[in-house]
Each structure stands twice: as C-alpha cells, then as structure tokens.
Design a protein around this motif. Sequence first.
Motif, short mmCIF file in Angstrom:
data_model
loop_
_atom_site.label_atom_id
_atom_site.label_comp_id
_atom_site.label_asym_id
_atom_site.label_seq_id
_atom_site.Cartn_x
_atom_site.Cartn_y
_atom_site.Cartn_z
N THR A 46 40.18 51.15 30.47
CA THR A 46 40.39 50.43 31.72
C THR A 46 41.66 49.61 31.66
N ARG A 47 41.87 48.90 30.53
CA ARG A 47 43.07 48.07 30.41
C ARG A 47 44.33 48.95 30.42
N THR A 48 44.30 50.06 29.69
CA THR A 48 45.47 50.94 29.66
C THR A 48 45.80 51.46 31.04
N THR A 49 44.77 51.92 31.75
CA THR A 49 44.98 52.43 33.11
C THR A 49 45.43 51.32 34.04
N SER A 50 44.82 50.13 33.89
CA SER A 50 45.17 49.01 34.76
C SER A 50 46.61 48.60 34.59
N VAL A 51 47.08 48.53 33.34
CA VAL A 51 48.46 48.14 33.09
C VAL A 51 49.41 49.14 33.71
N ALA A 52 49.09 50.44 33.59
CA ALA A 52 49.96 51.47 34.15
C ALA A 52 50.01 51.39 35.67
N MET A 53 48.84 51.25 36.30
CA MET A 53 48.79 51.22 37.76
C MET A 53 49.32 49.91 38.31
N ALA A 54 49.19 48.82 37.53
CA ALA A 54 49.58 47.50 38.02
C ALA A 54 51.08 47.40 38.24
N SER A 69 39.89 47.91 42.00
CA SER A 69 38.71 48.06 41.17
C SER A 69 39.05 47.92 39.69
N LEU A 70 40.13 48.58 39.26
CA LEU A 70 40.54 48.50 37.87
C LEU A 70 41.00 47.10 37.50
N VAL A 72 39.84 44.30 38.75
CA VAL A 72 38.63 43.50 38.59
C VAL A 72 37.99 43.77 37.24
N GLN A 73 37.87 45.03 36.87
CA GLN A 73 37.26 45.37 35.60
C GLN A 73 38.06 44.83 34.42
N ALA A 74 39.40 44.90 34.53
CA ALA A 74 40.24 44.37 33.46
C ALA A 74 40.08 42.87 33.33
N ALA A 75 39.99 42.17 34.47
CA ALA A 75 39.82 40.72 34.45
C ALA A 75 38.47 40.34 33.85
N LEU A 76 37.43 41.08 34.19
CA LEU A 76 36.11 40.81 33.62
C LEU A 76 36.11 41.07 32.11
N ALA A 77 36.80 42.11 31.69
CA ALA A 77 36.88 42.41 30.26
C ALA A 77 37.61 41.30 29.51
N ASP A 78 38.52 40.60 30.21
CA ASP A 78 39.23 39.47 29.61
C ASP A 78 38.48 38.16 29.81
N ASN A 229 43.97 29.22 44.91
CA ASN A 229 43.02 28.44 44.12
C ASN A 229 43.26 28.54 42.62
N ALA A 230 44.51 28.78 42.24
CA ALA A 230 44.82 28.86 40.82
C ALA A 230 44.53 27.54 40.11
N LYS A 231 44.76 26.43 40.80
CA LYS A 231 44.51 25.12 40.19
C LYS A 231 43.02 24.87 39.97
N ARG A 232 42.18 25.62 40.65
CA ARG A 232 40.73 25.48 40.47
C ARG A 232 40.19 26.49 39.47
N GLY A 233 41.08 27.15 38.76
CA GLY A 233 40.66 28.06 37.71
C GLY A 233 40.43 29.50 38.13
N TYR A 234 40.87 29.87 39.34
CA TYR A 234 40.68 31.23 39.81
C TYR A 234 41.87 32.11 39.42
N GLU A 235 41.56 33.29 38.94
CA GLU A 235 42.59 34.26 38.55
C GLU A 235 42.86 35.18 39.74
N MET A 236 44.12 35.25 40.15
CA MET A 236 44.49 36.15 41.24
C MET A 236 44.56 37.56 40.69
N VAL A 237 43.50 38.33 40.90
CA VAL A 237 43.43 39.65 40.29
C VAL A 237 44.10 40.72 41.14
N TYR A 238 44.16 40.49 42.45
CA TYR A 238 44.83 41.48 43.30
C TYR A 238 45.41 40.80 44.53
N THR A 239 46.71 41.02 44.74
CA THR A 239 47.41 40.42 45.87
C THR A 239 48.35 41.45 46.49
#
Length: 322
Positions: A46-54, A69-70, A72-78, A229-239
């Motif tokens: 998932t991480r390898t695919t996510s990095v490539a597609m990102a 989707s990828l 989100v899965q990469a962020a959860l894995a981290d 909401n980065a200051k509240r600890g949220y990771e922007m996973v997709y923008t």
Amino acid sequence: MCDEIRKERNMLRVVMLATTLPALSALRPLMASVPGRQLARSAIMTRTTSVAMAELLPSSPKELAQQMSLSVQAALADKHRKLEVKLPSGLCFGLFGQPPGKQMLGSPDAMIPAPVQERSSRELAFLFVEIFQTYKEACVVCFPNARAADAAEKEWARSQLSPRIVASLDELAKRPAAGFGKSKSMGSTRGAAVQPQILLLVEPTVAQVKAATIPDGGVIVLLNPSKQNAKRGYEMVYTLVDNPHPDWKGGLLFRSYPGQWTLGVSAKVGPPRIHGRSTARPSLVEIDAGFEKVKSDKGLLSQAGGVLSAAGAAAGLERRGS
C-alpha cells in the motif's frame, strides 16, 4: 452500485468530471483487517503504491478514488487517527445510478447549485463508508443537519452497508426508546448501542471539530471541513483544491498522503502540469509567488520536466483584476 467509468477525460483548464465511478470493492480492505504477516506485506504494498500515485495529479474520478483510498490506508498504517480530506465543492461521482453531472475545476465563476453540492457531500461520505464498511454500525456519519442526514438515509438504503447516520454529535450520546425514530429513517437509532470506532464528519464547523472525540484506537475523518485543522492534530491525507489563492483565477493545490504538496496549472492541452513541490503546505504568499513565476516564465520546460508553452500557462492562470 456504480457503472464502470464511461469515459476518461484529462483535466484541462475546465475539467469535466462527467464520468461514473466504479465500485471500490478492490480498494476497501483496511490494514486492521489483514492478519499477521499478510498485514506487513499489505502495508508495504500500500505504501509503495501510495507513494507512486501520490506524485500524480488525478486525471479522472477513478484515479481520484484510488488515490484517496490508498492515501487513507497509508495514513492508518502510519498510525494517524485524525484525518482530513478536502475536495472541490460540488464534485460528484455518479453513485446510485444517477448521472455524475459536471464539475468545472479551475473555473472560479462556475455556479454550482445547492442540490449538486449536497449530493457531492453524500457521495464523498459514502465512499468513506465503503472504505470502513467492516465496522458496520461502529462507523458513524455525522451530517451538518437533519435534512442532509435524511437524504443520505433514503439514498444509502439501497446499499448493503449499515453505518449509523446522525445529524449532530449530540445524537451520539442519545439512545431513543425504540424503532428508527422515523418510519423511513435508519440513522437515528441504528447502532446506538454500538461504541463508535469510526467517525466521519461531513462539512464540520470549527466547533464540531473541537467537540469531536473517539475512543482509543478509533478514527476521525473530516470531509470538507470549513477550516484547516492541522493545528488540532489532523493529517491532511487528500487535498484537491482549485483556485487556491484569492488573488488568482485558476491553479490547483494537491496532496495525496504520503506525497508532497504540489501546485499545478492546466495546460492548453493535456493534463495539468505540476510546477512546484513542497514538504509542507504552501502559504498564500508562497502560492502567489509560485503562480507569478509560472505566469512570467517564457520557457518551454516546466519544473516537472514536461513541455509547457507560455500560452498554456496563461490559459490556466489569471490574476484577478488584471
């Protein structure tokens, strides 16, 4: 649920997302649902695919859904448990047999009807319900009002998924006496006795974000929040934000976790070109400087190494008032 993509179109200056999104059944397994060694292999893949597609701007709804989707899965894995997603207002995917409609990315003067905006919010939320479908009633979707929640209940009733739908965070603490609360409502009581593990907040206000809590190990996802909401600890996973600077017409700000933040500009032909990358979200000053550089650059090579004529850059960017 969804037909196959009818036609893939590149994102030009005016991008028409008028295709139908395929089901995400091949993308939805979560890291937590994969046991043992398979978990490690799945996380690595998932991480390898996510990095490539990102590194690529999406050129269709299908690619956007896959990237999201990828990511989100990469962020959860981290081990990120507070996630944020931001997409253009009115971006529809064509779920439940409805025509997908047209979304004009990069068109600051486009008027998007309120029903289209509401539908896009429901469709985005449903994509995340699919991603977290193994949680069933422990996946809670909080809409901004009762009308939006009722519309989702009626529309999603055709699916086989069973999230709990509420119209406010206050409903999470309530447990109605019996029934669905309303004859055709599935969200007001469904899953009321189940401890929430996934909380999807649709277009939340700052106050709702501050009030949102989840048990240890749970996940909160903000879908198109009113503020960052980065200051509240949220990771922007997709923008994917079009017209990211108030002084400019056009341009795109993009990030797909775990990739970098990128500034893109539409070319006269072909998909958008990436003109700058940053490990942190660029400020308005940095975006302004980046767009000014693109606008004034008379060369044929973009920073991404692709061919871009000066006319192509001009077609995708315009300073307001000029």
